[in-house]
Structures are given as structure tokens and as C-alpha cells.
Design a protein around this motif. Structure first.
Motif, mmCIF file in Angstrom:
data_model
loop_
_atom_site.group_PDB
_atom_site.id
_atom_site.type_symbol
_atom_site.label_atom_id
_atom_site.label_comp_id
_atom_site.label_asym_id
_atom_site.label_seq_id
_atom_site.Cartn_x
_atom_site.Cartn_y
_atom_site.Cartn_z
ATOM 1 N N HIS A 194 14.254 -11.258 -9.120
ATOM 2 C CA HIS A 194 13.401 -11.110 -7.928
ATOM 3 C C HIS A 194 14.155 -11.664 -6.720
ATOM 4 C CE1 HIS A 194 11.339 -15.198 -9.202
ATOM 5 N NE2 HIS A 194 12.641 -15.239 -9.336
ATOM 6 N N ARG A 220 15.992 -5.906 -13.720
ATOM 7 C CA ARG A 220 15.213 -6.383 -14.876
ATOM 8 C C ARG A 220 15.503 -5.494 -16.074
ATOM 9 N NH1 ARG A 220 9.298 -7.967 -12.261
ATOM 10 N NH2 ARG A 220 10.220 -9.217 -10.604
ATOM 11 N N THR A 227 7.089 4.358 -13.213
ATOM 12 C CA THR A 227 6.846 3.299 -12.227
ATOM 13 C C THR A 227 7.792 2.110 -12.388
ATOM 14 O OG1 THR A 227 5.117 2.436 -13.687
ATOM 15 C CG2 THR A 227 4.383 3.820 -11.844
ATOM 16 N N HIS A 228 8.713 2.179 -13.358
ATOM 17 C CA HIS A 228 9.640 1.065 -13.584
ATOM 18 C C HIS A 228 11.086 1.543 -13.539
ATOM 19 C CE1 HIS A 228 5.946 -0.581 -15.284
ATOM 20 N NE2 HIS A 228 6.463 -1.765 -15.006
ATOM 21 N N PHE A 232 15.706 -2.238 -8.788
ATOM 22 C CA PHE A 232 14.818 -1.827 -7.701
ATOM 23 C C PHE A 232 14.959 -2.813 -6.545
ATOM 24 C CE2 PHE A 232 11.351 -4.912 -8.514
ATOM 25 C CZ PHE A 232 11.650 -5.314 -9.820
ATOM 26 N N PHE A 274 1.901 -17.140 -10.390
ATOM 27 C CA PHE A 274 3.361 -17.237 -10.295
ATOM 28 C C PHE A 274 3.685 -18.726 -10.323
ATOM 29 C CE2 PHE A 274 2.313 -13.292 -8.021
ATOM 30 C CZ PHE A 274 3.097 -12.388 -8.719
ATOM 31 N N LEU A 306 0.228 -3.669 -5.004
ATOM 32 C CA LEU A 306 1.534 -3.532 -4.358
ATOM 33 C C LEU A 306 2.430 -4.762 -4.425
ATOM 34 C CD1 LEU A 306 0.986 -1.495 -1.086
ATOM 35 C CD2 LEU A 306 2.001 -0.748 -3.224
ATOM 36 N N GLY A 308 3.002 -9.364 -5.068
ATOM 37 C CA GLY A 308 2.573 -10.693 -5.480
ATOM 38 C C GLY A 308 2.746 -11.649 -4.305
ATOM 39 N N GLY A 333 6.172 -11.207 -2.287
ATOM 40 C CA GLY A 333 7.280 -10.359 -2.737
ATOM 41 C C GLY A 333 6.766 -8.959 -3.050
#
Ligand code: FA5
Length: 364
Positions: A194, A220, A227-228, A232, A274, A306, A308, A333
Motif C-alpha cells: 500500500h 499484492r 476487480t483485482h 495497482f 486498519f 472505494l 479505506g 488510501g
């Protein structure tokens, strides 16, 4: 084709007749020598020292002429030689001219033809959304910070308050660099999962107050699907000052979502977790396609998740020597591809990475 006759009769009349025949053959052949090759053949046929036509008339007409006729024959032979040189020069310039014409013709540019259209490159849709968001935050007084894509365990996890056995540290999610076993855990290298490590790097570098956004690539060990993607983009935000409240976080994200999707979208904040924020939230927007009624992109729920976010955990301030008693802050994020999918109604995240011109041309 003309060939030099033997002279039987050296009377001026028959000399004139023979000279006239030769001249007319010379004229005709000179005209016919249109290009460089034909000219070469023509010149050799007439001028070659050995057996050229001019040598032949010397040998066949002048040499055997009886004494009294030598003068008459000599005059005519000389006149013919001069005439031949003229014709040869003329033919040479015609042949050179035709070569030049051909060259010019080959080089002609037809300015009436339409030009070659070179397609102009445009910004990739993911970078477009990224830049648009950067713009929104820069206008709110944020500066842009970047960090390394190959990160240490310390910045990616430890300083962000991830406990030692947190599942995100597992190889299931994280791509570790091999051959790091000899290093202390905190120094081991990995591909950042991230953009949150840039929060820590920014706070180490800057004195509060801090307002930064940190765009960049993250990685990751996710299997690619609609969607993954294993690579990214995220855009991280961090705001630290005295008296920063959850209300500031809500107002800031609401403003950013309105700027990106229009002022009619609503935002929703749901509790989440988180390690580096407390409280933490998942932020959704009302579906910009159906206005909240339910459709395919929002899976009939009316909402799209959308990003976090949360209030910076005081433990994180401890890692960067910020005074948690005086300061407070929020962080968020966002996944940029997911935002781009919403904005441009793209139903498969992989489209952004195929490099298919039919897809990309739609953004030109
Ligand atoms: C995080 O990465 C947190 N660092 C976000 C954060 C920052 C929280 C600051 C609090 C404060 P999460 O794992 O949920 O959170 O990822 C954030 C966003 O990245 C997701 O909402 C999603 O939009 C996007 N995302 C996650 N995994 C992928 C993936 N494999 N492909 C594409 N986008 C992804």
C-alpha cells in the motif's frame, strides 16, 4: 542500320550524296539516343577509335582516295566529323536531361496527398484519474510525496502498527524479495502492499502540520480477476495538525468525491479496521450510474466501496516522534483503478493493463 559504303566514284556529286546519307543516319541515331545507355551505345558506334564510323570513313574514304580527290574527300570527312561531334554533344545533353527529369519525377512530392496521420498519445485513464485527484488535493493545500516501491518491512508494516503476526504480513498477500533471511525482520525488503509507508516517510521528513498525498504503484499477491490486479495504484492522503477531527476527514473526502463524480453523489462511512487508524472506516459512494437505485456496477446495492480511511492511531505518532497529546490527524488510501472503473464504467480492471488499442483509443 547504317553502314559505311565503299566509294566507287570520287566525283563531288557522289561524295556529296555519300556525305548526305551519312549525315541523315547520324541525325536519326542521335535523336533516337534518348537515355544514358542509348547515348553510350550511340557514341561508341560513331566515335570509337577502333572501327567507329568516323574511323571507318577515314580508312574507307580518305585513305584510298586517289591523289586529286584527297582534298575534296578530306574536306567532307572533316565536316562530317564536326557534325558528328555536335550531334553527340546534343544527344549527351538530351540523355542527361532525361536522367535528371526521371530523378526529379521520382523525387516529386505530391502536396495534394493527405499526410500520414500519426496518432497522438494520450494519458492512460488510470493516470488521468490519478492526476485529477492530485489536482483536487493540491487545491486544498496538499503537497505531493513519493516513496520507494521496494520497501522495508519497517515502513510497510512495523511503523504502521501492524502486530508481528498480522495476516497482511503473510506471504499470501505480500510479495517479499528473496534472500533476505540474514537481515533483521524490520530491514527485509518487499514490494509495498500500500502507499501508507509514505505517511511514515513524510512524517519523518516534515514537521507538523502535514498535508500530503502520496500517489504510486503497489503490489499484492492477488490473483487477477475483474476487480483485482497484482499491481495497482493507490493514492494516500495524510493530514496532521492540532484539532483535526473525524469531521475534517468526512468533509475532505466528500469534497474529493464530489469533484470526481459530481455533486449529487453521497458518501457513506462504515466502521472498519486498519492497524494504523483508530477509528477506521470503509468509505462508499452512492452509485454514480443508478443514483443509488441499484444496478450492475453497484451489484444492486446502490453503494460502491472505494477506499479505506481513519484517524491516525496515536501509536503511529510514537514511531515518528510526533506528540500524540497535542496532534491528531486523518489518513486515507484509495485504489485508483477502482475509481477509474467507476468513472469510465469499465467492468474489468484487466482492461487497464492489456494495452489493447481499441480500449485505450476511447480515451483519446
Ligand atoms: C489499504 O491499502 C490501506 N492502506 C488504506 C488506508 C490508508 C486505510 C490510510 C486507512 C488509512 P485496502 O487494502 O482496503 O486498504 O486497499 C485500499 C483500496 O485499494 C481498496 O479500497 C481498493 O480500492 C484497492 N485495492 C485493493 N486491492 C486491490 C487489487 N488487488 N486490485 C486493485 N485494487 C485494489
Amino acid at each position: 542500320m547504317y553502314s559505311v559504303p565503299k566509294l566507287e566514284d570520287y566525283s563531288p556529286a557522289s561524295l556529296d550524296k555519300a556525305a548526305a546519307e551519312l549525315l541523315s543516319a547520324l541525325e536519326a541515331e542521335s535523336q533516337a539516343a534518348a537515355d544514358a545507355k542509348a547515348f553510350e551505345e550511340f557514341r561508341n558506334r560513331w566515335m570509337a577509335r577502333k572501327n567507329g564510323i568516323l574511323s571507318q570513313i577515314n580508312d574507307m574514304w580518305l585513305k584510298p582516295a586517289p591523289g586529286p580527290s584527297k582534298r575534296d574527300v578530306g574536306q567532307r570527312v572533316n565536316a562530317l566529323k564536326t557534325a558528328a561531334e555536335e550531334r553527340i554533344n546534343a544527344a549527351q545533353s538530351r540523355a542527361a536531361g532525361s536522367a535528371n527529369d526521371a530523378k526529379l519525377k521520382a523525387e516529386t512530392v505530391d502536396i495534394s496527398l493527405p499526410g500520414i496521420l500519426r496518432p497522438l498519445g494520450v494519458k492512460h485513464p488510470v493516470l488521468r484519474v490519478l492526476d485529477e485527484l492530485i489536482d483536487v488535493f493540491v487545491k486544498m493545500g496538499y503537497s505531493v510525496a513519493e516513496g520507494p516501491e521496494v520497501e522495508t518491512d519497517y515502513y510497510n508494516f512495523e511503523a504502521l502498527n501492524f502486530p508481528p503476526n498480522h495476516p497482511a504480513r503473510d506471504t499470501q498477500d505480500t510479495l517479499f524479495i528473496s534472500g533476505q533471511e540474514k537481515r533483521a525482520q524490520r530491514d527485509r525488503l518487499l514490494l509495498r502492499t500500500h502507499t501508507s509507508p509514505v505517511q511514515i516517510r513524510s512524517m519523518e521528513r516534515l514537521k507538523p502540520p502535514v498535508r500530503v498525498i502520496c500517489p504510486g504503484k503497489v503490489f499484492r499477491n492477488d490473483a487477477p480477476d475483474a476487480t483485482h490486479s497484482p499491481m495497482f495504484h493507490q493514492i494516500e492522503g495524510l493530514c496532521v495538525d492540532t484539532n483535526i477531527t473525524f469531521g475534517d476527514l468526512k468533509g475532505t473526502l466528500e469534497h474529493a468525491m464530489h469533484s470526481l463524480f459530481g455533486s449529487s453523489v453521497k458518501t457513506s462511512f462504515r466502521p472498519s479496521f486498519f492497524p494504523f487508524t483508530e477509528p477506521s472506516v470503509e468509505v462508499s459512494i452512492s452509485c454514480p450510474f443508478c443514483g443509488g437505485k441499484g444496478c450492475r456496477p453497484c451489484k444492486q446495492s446502490g453503494w460502491i466501496e472505494l477506499l479505506g480511511a481513519g484517524m491516525v492511531d496515536p501509536n503511529v505518532f510514537g514511531f515518528v516522534n510526533y506528540d500524540a497529546q497535542k496532534l491528531s490527524g486523518f489518513a486515507f488510501g484509495m485504489g485508483v483503478e477502482r475509481l477509474a472503473m467507476m468513472k469510465y464504467d469499465v467492468d474489468d480492471i484487466q482492461q487497464f493493463f492489456y494495452g489493447d488499442m481499441r480500449f485505450l483509443e476511447q480515451f483519446a
